[in-house]
Write a protein that holds these residues in place. Structure first.
Motif, PDB file in Angstrom:
ATOM      1  N   ASP A 208       0.799  -1.230   0.000  1.00  0.00           N
ATOM      2  CA  ASP A 208       0.000   0.000   0.000  1.00  0.00           C
ATOM      3  C   ASP A 208       0.828   1.273   0.000  1.00  0.00           C
ATOM      4  N   VAL A 209       2.012   1.224   0.599  1.00  0.00           N
ATOM      5  CA  VAL A 209       2.837   2.428   0.732  1.00  0.00           C
ATOM      6  C   VAL A 209       3.819   2.577  -0.428  1.00  0.00           C
ATOM      7  N   LEU A 210       4.244   1.437  -1.004  1.00  0.00           N
ATOM      8  CA  LEU A 210       5.255   1.494  -2.057  1.00  0.00           C
ATOM      9  C   LEU A 210       4.736   1.071  -3.428  1.00  0.00           C
ATOM     10  N   THR A 211       4.239  -0.156  -3.538  1.00  0.00           N
ATOM     11  CA  THR A 211       3.955  -0.726  -4.856  1.00  0.00           C
ATOM     12  C   THR A 211       2.742  -0.113  -5.535  1.00  0.00           C
ATOM     13  N   LEU A 212       1.602  -0.117  -4.873  1.00  0.00           N
ATOM     14  CA  LEU A 212       0.380   0.387  -5.511  1.00  0.00           C
ATOM     15  C   LEU A 212       0.438   1.884  -5.820  1.00  0.00           C
ATOM     16  N   PRO A 213       0.947   2.729  -4.925  1.00  0.00           N
ATOM     17  CA  PRO A 213       1.060   4.149  -5.287  1.00  0.00           C
ATOM     18  C   PRO A 213       1.911   4.363  -6.543  1.00  0.00           C
ATOM     19  N   ALA A 214       2.979   3.568  -6.679  1.00  0.00           N
ATOM     20  CA  ALA A 214       3.820   3.704  -7.866  1.00  0.00           C
ATOM     21  C   ALA A 214       3.077   3.267  -9.122  1.00  0.00           C
ATOM     22  N   LEU A 215       2.402   2.121  -9.059  1.00  0.00           N
ATOM     23  CA  LEU A 215       1.745   1.580 -10.243  1.00  0.00           C
ATOM     24  C   LEU A 215       0.523   2.395 -10.661  1.00  0.00           C
ATOM     25  N   LEU A 216      -0.102   3.072  -9.733  1.00  0.00           N
ATOM     26  CA  LEU A 216      -1.265   3.876 -10.091  1.00  0.00           C
ATOM     27  C   LEU A 216      -0.889   5.297 -10.507  1.00  0.00           C
ATOM     28  N   THR A 217       0.416   5.588 -10.549  1.00  0.00           N
ATOM     29  CA  THR A 217       0.868   6.885 -11.055  1.00  0.00           C
ATOM     30  C   THR A 217       1.805   6.732 -12.252  1.00  0.00           C
ATOM     31  N   GLY A 218       2.018   5.505 -12.701  1.00  0.00           N
ATOM     32  CA  GLY A 218       2.864   5.288 -13.866  1.00  0.00           C
ATOM     33  C   GLY A 218       4.341   5.224 -13.564  1.00  0.00           C
ATOM     34  N   ALA A 219       4.725   5.142 -12.290  1.00  0.00           N
ATOM     35  CA  ALA A 219       6.132   5.042 -11.911  1.00  0.00           C
ATOM     36  C   ALA A 219       6.610   3.599 -12.054  1.00  0.00           C
ATOM     37  N   THR A 220       7.889   3.376 -11.791  1.00  0.00           N
ATOM     38  CA  THR A 220       8.481   2.040 -11.849  1.00  0.00           C
ATOM     39  C   THR A 220       8.762   1.548 -10.438  1.00  0.00           C
ATOM     40  N   VAL A 221       8.406   0.285 -10.157  1.00  0.00           N
ATOM     41  CA  VAL A 221       8.727  -0.329  -8.869  1.00  0.00           C
ATOM     42  C   VAL A 221       9.945  -1.227  -9.054  1.00  0.00           C
ATOM     43  N   VAL A 222      10.975  -0.988  -8.252  1.00  0.00           N
ATOM     44  CA  VAL A 222      12.175  -1.819  -8.261  1.00  0.00           C
ATOM     45  C   VAL A 222      12.109  -2.731  -7.045  1.00  0.00           C
ATOM     46  N   PHE A 223      11.930  -4.029  -7.283  1.00  0.00           N
ATOM     47  CA  PHE A 223      11.811  -4.978  -6.183  1.00  0.00           C
ATOM     48  C   PHE A 223      13.183  -5.524  -5.800  1.00  0.00           C
ATOM     49  N   ALA A 224      13.384  -5.704  -4.486  1.00  0.00           N
ATOM     50  CA  ALA A 224      14.612  -6.305  -3.970  1.00  0.00           C
ATOM     51  C   ALA A 224      14.253  -7.159  -2.769  1.00  0.00           C
ATOM     52  N   ASP A 225      15.029  -8.193  -2.544  1.00  0.00           N
ATOM     53  CA  ASP A 225      14.811  -9.078  -1.397  1.00  0.00           C
ATOM     54  C   ASP A 225      15.506  -8.471  -0.187  1.00  0.00           C
ATOM     55  N   GLY A 226      14.737  -7.752   0.627  1.00  0.00           N
ATOM     56  CA  GLY A 226      15.317  -7.052   1.769  1.00  0.00           C
ATOM     57  C   GLY A 226      15.971  -7.966   2.776  1.00  0.00           C
ATOM     58  N   SER A 227      15.507  -9.221   2.876  1.00  0.00           N
ATOM     59  CA  SER A 227      16.071 -10.142   3.868  1.00  0.00           C
ATOM     60  C   SER A 227      17.484 -10.574   3.507  1.00  0.00           C
ATOM     61  N   ARG A 228      17.886 -10.369   2.239  1.00  0.00           N
ATOM     62  CA  ARG A 228      19.214 -10.793   1.799  1.00  0.00           C
ATOM     63  C   ARG A 228      20.144  -9.623   1.508  1.00  0.00           C
ATOM     64  N   LEU A 229      19.646  -8.411   1.587  1.00  0.00           N
ATOM     65  CA  LEU A 229      20.454  -7.253   1.234  1.00  0.00           C
ATOM     66  C   LEU A 229      21.430  -6.878   2.347  1.00  0.00           C
ATOM     67  N   THR A 230      22.638  -6.551   1.955  1.00  0.00           N
ATOM     68  CA  THR A 230      23.603  -5.926   2.858  1.00  0.00           C
ATOM     69  C   THR A 230      23.557  -4.422   2.605  1.00  0.00           C
ATOM     70  N   GLY A 231      24.267  -3.676   3.412  1.00  0.00           N
ATOM     71  CA  GLY A 231      24.322  -2.239   3.190  1.00  0.00           C
ATOM     72  C   GLY A 231      24.898  -1.899   1.827  1.00  0.00           C
ATOM     73  N   ARG A 232      25.978  -2.578   1.441  1.00  0.00           N
ATOM     74  CA  ARG A 232      26.594  -2.323   0.144  1.00  0.00           C
ATOM     75  C   ARG A 232      25.664  -2.755  -0.988  1.00  0.00           C
ATOM     76  N   GLY A 233      24.968  -3.891  -0.789  1.00  0.00           N
ATOM     77  CA  GLY A 233      24.031  -4.350  -1.811  1.00  0.00           C
ATOM     78  C   GLY A 233      22.883  -3.385  -1.998  1.00  0.00           C
ATOM     79  N   LEU A 234      22.425  -2.816  -0.894  1.00  0.00           N
ATOM     80  CA  LEU A 234      21.339  -1.834  -0.963  1.00  0.00           C
ATOM     81  C   LEU A 234      21.800  -0.589  -1.709  1.00  0.00           C
ATOM     82  N   GLY A 235      23.018  -0.142  -1.402  1.00  0.00           N
ATOM     83  CA  GLY A 235      23.569   1.020  -2.101  1.00  0.00           C
ATOM     84  C   GLY A 235      23.724   0.771  -3.587  1.00  0.00           C
TER      85      GLY A 235
END
Length: 498
Positions: A208-235
């Protein structure tokens, strides 16, 4: 609403969402037809899909649901793949199929509980062959439960269950559409934005806060697996996909501030960084701005109504800002031992409000009162911005003094050597309760120095009596501190000490 009549009242601008079934699908369909070749989603593996491709997947999913679901059946959506999850979600919106959002990693026992609790008849699971997803019976086909869903019910969000069994928050499409539109306006989203979603889609923050607002305004959603991300990977993810907007848990920003090898320029594409779903430490907020030159704004809300407050003007220092457009609020004064400080219990309402909890009359009566949501959170309402002091039920009673764990945790995280903290109350025959702190520390930690620093920052009754060190804080699947597990850790240590 007599119990709140003495509270201070302020009415925000009223925003009414269009009524009727299929409104979420219709909104997405309009965007997809206007920008068919624009990129809608980028998966964790880097695979991109246009709006036209996503719309095609939604139509295919709708056909499958139509063929395999009987009228009145309830769908459990437990798909891990984000592209498939979104396609099934929007297909269910088109058909107005009641859909319960589930963690795809639930154990067999937890899935069985959800099946019975929410009257599920079918499960949407990750596909093992051709096709985006598979449909499987939920439980036995011999007995189909009679559900208590209303005609306009659409989605059920499950609470995180960090302090007990999850409850099911029931919402209509109109309520979902209202929260999505209002929040997209607060973020000023445009088709040029790229929004990072590293949170699970079964949770309000992810969908509700990230995906749907983006898709209903024509933006792009970039998905990432937060449980596997490190700080460097997130950057690297932000840099490589030129992300413009990200929102996540405080731990994500803590990783970014502590990670080595990330130049400040890696986040130069960001125009908006938001932290939510858990309290943000002022130290993390300051460190992020110092390192990357971008304010880290805090958002506050509950799944029952989504976003309530947003620090849009950037007060910082842990502030949640002020209520967003479309939210009315009541501030009900709460007696405190400190006459110099005024504390309020917050209640809110608006078009994004859920109707209650599924088949849980007691919980609904406790939180929902004549169209208002009693957040049970205690607020300090400063003129420049509000601050959450803690959940009413979580306050620790130390000899009659009410101690907010969040305030103590924030003070602990300001101490050198303390990376993370969690505070709970422990029964005490002399003082009703005393305070125990579980800390994640580094090589700079010195307990005597921590005690001295806290003595300068906190009142005597707010000081922890017990300190435990742990390699990491226990967390829920979403990444929040699991206070039930923290309490078990403290209890276990106490038993071992006897």
């Amino acid at each position: 609403m007599d119990s709140l009549a003495e509270g201070r009242y302020a009415a925000a601008e009223q925003v009414r969402a269009p009524m009727g079934h299929g409104v979420m699908y219709a909104g997405f369909q309009a965007v997809a037809r206007e920008w068919p070749d624009a990129t809608a989603v980028i998966g964790p593996d880097g695979t991109a899909a246009t709006y036209a491709k996503l719309l095609e997947a939604v139509e295919d999913a709708a056909g499958k649901l139509t063929a395999e679901l009987a009228p009145g059946e309830v769908l459990g959506l437990a798909v891990a793949d984000p592209f498939a999850f979104v396609a099934v979600y929007l297909a269910a919106a088109k058909l107005n199929v009641v859909t319960v959002l589930l963690d795809s990693k639930l154990s067999a026992e937890e899935l069985a509980y959800s099946t019975g609790k929410f009257d599920l008849t079918k499960l949407a699971l990750d596909g093992t062959g051709p096709g985006l997803f598979a449909l499987a019976p939920a439980g036995s086909d011999a007995v189909r439960p009679e559900s208590d869903y209303a005609d306009d019910d659409f989605v059920v969000h499950c609470t995180s269950g960090s302090t007990g069994r999850p409850k099911g928050i029931v919402m209509s499409q109109a309520a979902i559409e209202a929260r999505v539109r209002l929040w997209a306006g607060e973020m000023e989203l445009t088709p040029a934005d790229r929004v990072l979603c590293a949170l699970p889609l079964w949770h309000c923050h992810g969908i509700d806060v990230l995906t749907l607002p983006a898709l209903l305004t024509g933006a792009t959603v970039v998905f990432a697996d937060g449980s596997r991300l490190t700080g460097r990977g997130l950057g690297r993810c932000v840099e490589s996909h030129e992300v413009t907007v990200m929102s996540g848990l405080p731990v994500m920003y803590q990783m970014l501030t502590e990670a080595r090898g990330i130049p400040a320029s890696a986040l130069r594409s960001l125009r908006l960084a938001i932290s939510g779903s858990a309290p943000l430490a002022p130290y993390t907020q300051k460190s992020f701005k110092q390192r990357y030159g971008l304010p880290l704004r805090q958002v506050y809300g509950l799944s029952e109504i989504a976003v309530i407050c947003f620090d849009r003007q950037y007060v910082g220092n842990g502030s949640i800002g002020k209520p967003v457009t479309g939210v009315e609020y009541l501030l009900d004064p709460v007696p405190t031992e400190d006459a110099a400080e005024t504390v309020y219990e917050l209640s809110v309402r608006g078009p994004a409000l859920a109707r209650g909890y599924y088949r849980d009359a007691d919980a609904t009566a406790e939180m929902f009162d004549e169209g208002w949501l009693r957040t049970r959170d205690l607020i300090r309402a400063d003129p420049d911005g509000w601050y959450v002091l803690g959940r009413h039920s979580a306050f620790i009673n130390v000899a009659g003094n009410k101690v907010g764990p969040l305030e103590v945790e924030a003070a602990l995280r300001e101490c050198p050597g303390v990376r993370e903290s969690a505070v709970v109350g422990v029964p005490d025959a002399r003082t009703t309760e005393h305070i125990a702190a579980v800390l994640v520390t580094d090589e700079r930690f010195d307990l005597d120095a921590v005690r001295r620093r806290l003595g300068e920052r906190l009142r005597s009754y707010q000081l922890p009596q017990r300190y435990l060190r742990a390699p990491a804080l226990p967390r829920t699947p979403l990444g929040k501190t699991d206070y039930a597990a923290v309490r078990r850790l403290v209890d276990s240590e106490e038993r071992d000490a006897k």
